[in-house]
Structures are given as C-alpha cells and as structure tokens.
Design a protein around this motif. Structure first.
Motif, PDB file in Angstrom:
ATOM      1  N   UNK A 254       0.827  -1.202   0.000  1.00  0.00           N
ATOM      2  CA  UNK A 254       0.000   0.000   0.000  1.00  0.00           C
ATOM      3  C   UNK A 254       0.863   1.254   0.000  1.00  0.00           C
ATOM      4  N   UNK A 255       1.946   1.252   0.814  1.00  0.00           N
ATOM      5  CA  UNK A 255       2.850   2.406   0.849  1.00  0.00           C
ATOM      6  C   UNK A 255       3.526   2.608  -0.496  1.00  0.00           C
ATOM      7  N   UNK A 256       3.933   1.490  -1.123  1.00  0.00           N
ATOM      8  CA  UNK A 256       4.564   1.581  -2.438  1.00  0.00           C
ATOM      9  C   UNK A 256       3.601   2.131  -3.476  1.00  0.00           C
ATOM     10  N   UNK A 257       2.367   1.610  -3.461  1.00  0.00           N
ATOM     11  CA  UNK A 257       1.370   2.111  -4.396  1.00  0.00           C
ATOM     12  C   UNK A 257       1.054   3.574  -4.121  1.00  0.00           C
ATOM     13  N   UNK A 258       0.994   3.918  -2.834  1.00  0.00           N
ATOM     14  CA  UNK A 258       0.726   5.315  -2.477  1.00  0.00           C
ATOM     15  C   UNK A 258       1.851   6.216  -2.955  1.00  0.00           C
TER      16      UNK A 258
ATOM     17  N   UNK B  45       3.887   5.599  -5.480  1.00  0.00           N
ATOM     18  CA  UNK B  45       3.781   5.679  -6.932  1.00  0.00           C
ATOM     19  C   UNK B  45       2.681   6.645  -7.344  1.00  0.00           C
ATOM     20  N   UNK B  46       1.545   6.552  -6.628  1.00  0.00           N
ATOM     21  CA  UNK B  46       0.418   7.434  -6.946  1.00  0.00           C
ATOM     22  C   UNK B  46       0.794   8.889  -6.710  1.00  0.00           C
ATOM     23  N   UNK B  47       1.501   9.143  -5.590  1.00  0.00           N
ATOM     24  CA  UNK B  47       1.935  10.507  -5.299  1.00  0.00           C
ATOM     25  C   UNK B  47       2.943  10.992  -6.331  1.00  0.00           C
ATOM     26  N   UNK B  48       3.875  10.105  -6.736  1.00  0.00           N
ATOM     27  CA  UNK B  48       4.858  10.479  -7.764  1.00  0.00           C
ATOM     28  C   UNK B  48       4.156  10.781  -9.085  1.00  0.00           C
ATOM     29  N   UNK B  49       3.173   9.950  -9.434  1.00  0.00           N
ATOM     30  CA  UNK B  49       2.404  10.166 -10.659  1.00  0.00           C
ATOM     31  C   UNK B  49       1.642  11.479 -10.585  1.00  0.00           C
ATOM     32  N   UNK B  50       1.042  11.735  -9.424  1.00  0.00           N
ATOM     33  CA  UNK B  50       0.299  12.972  -9.235  1.00  0.00           C
ATOM     34  C   UNK B  50       1.226  14.176  -9.311  1.00  0.00           C
ATOM     35  N   UNK B  51       2.414  14.068  -8.681  1.00  0.00           N
ATOM     36  CA  UNK B  51       3.387  15.163  -8.725  1.00  0.00           C
ATOM     37  C   UNK B  51       3.847  15.417 -10.161  1.00  0.00           C
ATOM     38  N   UNK B  52       4.076  14.321 -10.918  1.00  0.00           N
ATOM     39  CA  UNK B  52       4.486  14.462 -12.315  1.00  0.00           C
ATOM     40  C   UNK B  52       3.400  15.146 -13.135  1.00  0.00           C
ATOM     41  N   UNK B  53       2.135  14.735 -12.896  1.00  0.00           N
ATOM     42  CA  UNK B  53       1.015  15.353 -13.610  1.00  0.00           C
ATOM     43  C   UNK B  53       0.907  16.833 -13.268  1.00  0.00           C
ATOM     44  N   UNK B  54       1.072  17.164 -11.979  1.00  0.00           N
ATOM     45  CA  UNK B  54       1.030  18.561 -11.553  1.00  0.00           C
ATOM     46  C   UNK B  54       2.160  19.358 -12.200  1.00  0.00           C
ATOM     47  N   UNK B  55       3.359  18.735 -12.269  1.00  0.00           N
ATOM     48  CA  UNK B  55       4.505  19.405 -12.874  1.00  0.00           C
ATOM     49  C   UNK B  55       4.262  19.647 -14.363  1.00  0.00           C
ATOM     50  N   UNK B  56       3.743  18.621 -15.057  1.00  0.00           N
ATOM     51  CA  UNK B  56       3.444  18.785 -16.475  1.00  0.00           C
ATOM     52  C   UNK B  56       2.357  19.847 -16.678  1.00  0.00           C
ATOM     53  N   UNK B  57       1.361  19.830 -15.801  1.00  0.00           N
ATOM     54  CA  UNK B  57       0.289  20.821 -15.889  1.00  0.00           C
ATOM     55  C   UNK B  57       0.832  22.221 -15.678  1.00  0.00           C
ATOM     56  N   UNK B  58       1.722  22.375 -14.678  1.00  0.00           N
ATOM     57  CA  UNK B  58       2.332  23.679 -14.408  1.00  0.00           C
ATOM     58  C   UNK B  58       3.198  24.131 -15.580  1.00  0.00           C
ATOM     59  N   UNK B  59       3.973  23.164 -16.150  1.00  0.00           N
ATOM     60  CA  UNK B  59       4.823  23.495 -17.297  1.00  0.00           C
ATOM     61  C   UNK B  59       3.965  23.935 -18.481  1.00  0.00           C
ATOM     62  N   UNK B  60       2.854  23.218 -18.715  1.00  0.00           N
ATOM     63  CA  UNK B  60       1.959  23.585 -19.804  1.00  0.00           C
ATOM     64  C   UNK B  60       1.342  24.957 -19.549  1.00  0.00           C
ATOM     65  N   UNK B  61       0.953  25.218 -18.298  1.00  0.00           N
ATOM     66  CA  UNK B  61       0.385  26.523 -17.947  1.00  0.00           C
ATOM     67  C   UNK B  61       1.408  27.625 -18.163  1.00  0.00           C
TER      68      UNK B  61
END
Length: 232
Positions: free
Chosen positions: A97-101, A103-119
């Motif tokens: 669960x911690x590993x999945x969490x 990964x999910x947080x890393x994925x979310x951070x990456x998405x936020x970073x890409x979103x910020x870069x696009x913005x």
C-alpha cells in the motif's frame, strides 16, 4: 593367643546379645506405650499420613499444571505463529500500500509538474502574442502618426504652394492692372508689345495701347516711351 581371641569373641557376642536384648526391651516398651495410648497413635498416624497425602496431591497437581502449561504453550506458540503470519501479511500489505501510495503521489506530482509546465508555456505564449500585438499596434500607431504627419506636411506644402501661386497670380494681376511704361526698341510692333504685356496681341489690346498713347497707325518710332494701361 588363640585363647585370647576366643575370650574376646565371647565378650563381643555377650555384648551383642546384651544390645539386642536392650533394643528388644525398648521396642517392646514403645509398642506397649502405643497400644497403651490410642489417641497418641492416631495423632502420629495423622501427622505422618496428612503431609504425605499433601505431598502426593501437590505432585499430582504440579504434574497436571505442567502438562496444561505445555498445552497452553503449544497453543500460544500456534497462536503466536498465526499472529506473526497475520502481522507479516499485514506488514506486506502495508508495504505494498505504501509503495502504491508513493507511486500514486509520484504520478500525481508528475502530472502537476506537467500541468504547471503547460500553464507556464501557455502563459509565455499568451504574453508573446500580447507583446507582438502591442508592438504591432505601436508600430501601426507610429506609422499612422508618420503618415498623418506626412499628410499634414504635404497639406502645409500644398497650402503654401497654393498661397504662393495665389500671391504670384495676385501680383501678376496687380501688375497687369497698374499702368506701366515701355520704351520702344528696334523691331518692336504693337502686336509684340501687346502680346508681352497682355498675353495676347489681338486688335483690342493693340487699340488699347494706341488710345493710351494717341497713336493712329502701326508705325512707332524707336525710343518712343509708351504708356501701357491695365487691361481690365
């Protein structure tokens, strides 16, 4: 020597018999005492039997308790094993669960970073477009001002030229309206003189010069000063 040993042996036997006789008598007296006092014998029996019974009972209870403890220990061991397995399974699930969490947080951070870069990219593009539009507008305004200024200058020049032409024309007309004098030169005729001063050498202009100077013919002597009236 042999006699001495026999005597000693006899004495020892006598002593032994004497001891046995004394012991027998003591034993007999004790038996007499026991049978003489039954309560005392019962008390002695109780004193001997009760502790023995207690000791036997204690040993039996202790043995059963030990067996029960072994069973409990085995059961506890099994329970501990089950608990350990459960804990291990829970820890494994928690790790997954911690590993999945993570990964999910890393994925979310990456998405936020890409979103910020696009913005940021969209913002930069928007700012670039706004700047280009502002530069184009400024250039257009500058060009419009330059054209307006050139137009104004051209209008000023046109007005100045018209004014100059008007003044020149007015001056020419003024000169034409003024009475002038002209000295006749060799080869001059009334036609040439009228053409020079009136822009036309017609008969009316020639007659105007004749009338102003009292001339009847076309012959004019050289050196004659003629009056050139204005042509109204």
């Amino acid at each position: 020597m042999s006699e001495f040993n026999n005597d000693d042996f006899k004495r020892e036997e006598e002593d032994t018999d004497s001891e046995i006789s004394r012991a027998s008598r003591r034993h007999h007296r004790k038996k007499n005492v026991i049978f003489r006092y039954p309560f005392l014998s019962t008390l002695l029996i109780a004193i001997i039997i009760i502790p023995l019974a207690c000791l036997i009972t204690y040993a039996y209870v202790h043995e059963n308790a030990k067996n029960n403890n072994d069973v409990v220990t085995d059961t506890s061991s099994e329970d501990s094993s089950v608990v350990i397995e459960k804990n291990t399974s829970a820890a494994s699930k928690e790790t997954v669960s911690s590993s999945e969490k993570a990964k999910e947080e890393a994925k979310k951070a990456k998405a936020e970073k890409e979103k910020q870069a696009k913005a940021d990219e969209e913002k930069a593009e928007s700012e670039r477009i706004v700047k280009e539009e502002a530069d184009a507008k400024a250039e257009s305004e500058s060009q419009a001002k330059a054209e307006e200024l050139a137009k104004t200058e051209a209008e000023k020049e046109r007005l100045a030229q018209e004014k100059a032409e008007s003044e020149e024309k007015a001056s020419s007309e003024s000169e034409k309206q003024e009475t002038k004098s002209y000295t006749v030169k060799a080869g001059d005729t009334l036609y040439n003189i009228a053409l020079t001063h009136y822009d036309s050498g017609n008969a009316d202009n020639q007659q105007l010069i004749r009338s102003a100077n009292g001339i009847s013919g076309n012959s004019i002597p050289v050196g004659t000063v003629l009056t050139i009236p204005p042509n109204n």
